[in-house]
Scaffold this active site. Structure first.
Site, PDB file in Angstrom:
ATOM      1  CD  GLU A  23      -2.922   0.994   2.401  1.00 18.61           C
ATOM      2  OE1 GLU A  23      -2.845   0.061   3.218  1.00 18.61           O
ATOM      3  OE2 GLU A  23      -3.866   1.813   2.393  1.00 18.61           O
ATOM      4  CG  ASN A  25      -9.499  -1.923   1.389  1.00 18.59           C
ATOM      5  OD1 ASN A  25      -9.179  -3.080   1.651  1.00 18.59           O
ATOM      6  ND2 ASN A  25      -9.295  -0.916   2.236  1.00 18.59           N
ATOM      7  CD  GLU A  26     -10.258  -2.759   6.104  1.00 17.65           C
ATOM      8  OE1 GLU A  26     -10.244  -1.654   6.685  1.00 17.65           O
ATOM      9  OE2 GLU A  26      -9.577  -3.728   6.488  1.00 17.65           O
ATOM     10  CD  GLU A  64      -5.934  -4.757   4.097  1.00 13.48           C
ATOM     11  OE1 GLU A  64      -5.833  -4.363   5.279  1.00 13.48           O
ATOM     12  OE2 GLU A  64      -6.417  -4.069   3.190  1.00 13.48           O
ATOM     13  CD  GLN A  79       0.261  -2.375   3.877  1.00 11.45           C
ATOM     14  OE1 GLN A  79       1.060  -1.749   3.183  1.00 11.45           O
ATOM     15  NE2 GLN A  79      -0.916  -1.869   4.227  1.00 11.45           N
TER      16      GLN A  79
HETATM   17  O1  AHR Z   1      -3.001  -2.500   6.262  1.00 12.05           O
HETATM   18  C1  AHR Z   1      -3.346  -1.315   6.868  1.00 12.05           C
HETATM   19  C2  AHR Z   1      -4.812  -0.984   6.704  1.00 12.05           C
HETATM   20  O2  AHR Z   1      -5.592  -1.917   7.396  1.00 12.05           O
HETATM   21  C3  AHR Z   1      -5.374  -1.031   5.304  1.00 12.05           C
HETATM   22  O3  AHR Z   1      -5.157   0.129   4.591  1.00 12.05           O
HETATM   23  C4  AHR Z   1      -6.833  -1.228   5.552  1.00 12.05           C
HETATM   24  O4  AHR Z   1      -7.478  -1.916   4.495  1.00 12.05           O
HETATM   25  C5  AHR Z   1      -6.891  -1.991   6.862  1.00 12.05           C
HETATM   26  O5  AHR Z   1      -7.770  -1.435   7.751  1.00 12.05           O
END
Ligand code: AHR
Length: 501
Positions: free
Chosen positions: A25, A172-173, A304, A353
């Site tokens: 990210e 995403n989310e 994730e 990540q």
């Molecule tokens: O990985 C960090 C964050 O965690 C990401 O941006 C988000 O999708 C999640 O809440």
């Protein structure tokens, strides 16, 4: 003594290589510094990508990479990241540290990174603050091989041929940072947005990923499937190929995550207990999806996952930079064994990540790089990629931990590829070695062709830039074989991998 029974006559599906995927990210030093340093950097690079990092990623056979977020994805406008770098927009990264995002890493750079790593591409679109047209045009820009405004723009920006987009995430989310939507609202938006994620290359269709839940609550999953499932054609690469799941380990909860390198025994077991919780989450959502999709056309992308601790002292809280210890090695081993065993539904997973953020496989500082204990576990587990999962069961291993955080003493998974069986075992105990007898159903002669372990002399051990090899995968020899049966002694707090022929 624990007994591991392996049924070589019963395969339980293929472990998709993409289960060993990664997430990158625009957050902290994941992209910038971590992998992208620019062509002019003194750090050895190819087209701006750090050579040391790319080599380390190739060693663990990264199968797929997700980009550009995360929360960042739902605020990312892809046109800001194409064309001459000097004229790319400079913006504030509102989610992560409020730093300037200069967009010097954009679509072309991401595709170049994946080319160098040799991995599949997973692009996450912006549903939260973007438009249907913007998302549609991005897919056209990347994948259309003909005459169209976006294809012409791509060519003008120096890339004649389209790229392969293997996976495309539609938001995403979206229940949180991606727009705070209700399940009902998102499900309808998904139907609309995905319509315009066109399949320009019929020979290489884009697999579409719907935003799934981040908790055990199954409401989101149920509504998504109720709203969308009857639109899924009988084949894959149609309406919804995968649904995402997010699972982070916050040891004592969000407000009590604790330090990455300092923890008590109690905290060790609490962390492992929480890591094991992913099994329950997958099982709960599987029970719902099974009602709609008994043929298992839709899979989960756990795109994730990993440990989320306090940031290292003195670092930007918005950069989520944390160290990685033997505890992370165990969490990786536990989680990956669960994914392997759930490979009928779990078709992809991305560790959060890749570099310098959360449970990374690599940390960088200037021109220096270290491989974390998690990197070493992924190196051990790479043999499972694309292998057939074999039925296996552990008995009499017992439990360990504290009264509150009781965990199984050992976890395992077993696969076979090209005639070689890979066994991965985790010993969760801080105090006791565990003896495991491996019993094969077929009475045949056996040879261990390779065996390694990841552990430390202290469970808090980690790799620093001055001591980069404190925790690493080393040859393992604490096993004996009578030619047919194998007995392995797992060191306390260790991850062991054996290859048997
Ligand atoms: O990985 C960090 C964050 O965690 C990401 O941006 C988000 O999708 C999640 O809440």
């Amino acid at each position: 003594m624990a007994k591991l029974t392996i049924n070589e006559n019963k395969t339980c599906g293929t472990i998709a290589p993409e289960i060993y995927g990664h997430f990158s990210e625009h957050l902290g030093r994941c992209i910038y510094d971590g992998v992208f340093v620019g062509e002019q950097s003194d750090i050895p690079n190819v087209n701006g990508m750090r050579t040391d990092v790319v080599e380390a990623l190739k060693e663990i056979k990264v199968p797929v990479l997700r980009w550009p977020g995360g929360c960042f994805a739902d605020e990312y406008h892809w046109k800001d990241g194409i064309g001459p770098k000097a004229s790319r927009k400079k913006l504030v990264n509102t989610h992560w540290g409020g730093v300037t995002e200069d967009n010097s890493f954009g679509t072309h750079e991401f595709m170049e990174l994946c080319r160098q790593i040799g991995c599949k591409t997973y692009v996450n679109g912006n549903l939260g603050s973007g438009t249907v047209q913007e998302m549609s045009e991005w897919v056209e820009y990347m994948t259309f091989n003909g005459v169209s405004p976006m294809a012409e723009l791509r060519k003008k920006n120096g890339h004649e041929e389209p790229w392969a987009v293997d996976y495309f995430g539609v938001g995403n989310e979206n229940w949180g940072c991606g727009g705070n939507m209700t399940a009902e609202h998102y499900a309808n938006e998904y139907r609309r947005y995905q319509t315009y994620v066109r399949q320009y290359d019929k020979d290489h269709p884009v697999a579409k990923i719907a935003c799934g839940p981040g908790t055990e609550d199954t409401h989101w999953t149920r509504v998504l499937l109720e709203t969308c499932y009857d639109h899924a054609p009988a084949n894959t690469h149609g309406f919804m190929d995968l649904m995402s799941l997010h699972y982070y380990v916050f040891p004592g909860g969000w407000d009590d995550r604790g330090a990455a390198t300092e923890y008590s025994d109690e905290r060790w077991y609490q962390t492992l207990f929480k890591a094991l919780g992913i099994e329950k989450m997958i099982a709960g959502h599987t029970a719902v999806i099974d009602q709609f999709d008994p043929e298992k056309k839709i899979g989960f992308a756990v795109d994730e996952w990993g440990n989320w601790f306090d940031v290292e002292k003195g670092t930007n809280p918005g950069f989520l930079y944390q160290q990685s210890t033997v505890r992370d090695a165990l969490v990786a081993g536990i989680t990956l064994n669960i994914f392997n065993k759930r490979c009928d539904r779990v078709r992809m997973a991305c560790l959060a990540q890749m570099i310098n953020v959360l449970q990374s496989v690599i940390l960088t500082e200037g021109d220096r790089m270290v491989k974390t204990p998690t990197w070493h576990v992924l190196h051990q587990f790479r043999h499972h990629q694309g292998a057939e999962l074999l039925e296996s069961a552990l008995t009499e291993a017992g439990e360990t931990g504290t009264e509150k955080w009781t965990v199984p003493a050992v976890t395992e998974s077993v696969s076979r590829k090209d005639g070689i069986i890979t066994i991965t075992l985790n010993n969760l105990s801080l105090t006791d070695a565990q003896e495991v007898t491996v019993q094969f159903t077929e009475d045949a002669a056996r040879t261990v062709t390779e065996a390694t372990v990841v552990t430390g002399s202290d469970v808090h051990d980690h790799n620093t830039f001055d001591t980069p090899e404190t925790v690493k995968e080393t040859a393992f020899s604490d096993y004996r074989s009578d030619g047919r049966k194998l007995t392995v002694t797992l060191p306390k707090a260790g991850v062991v991998m054996l290859r048997v022929k």
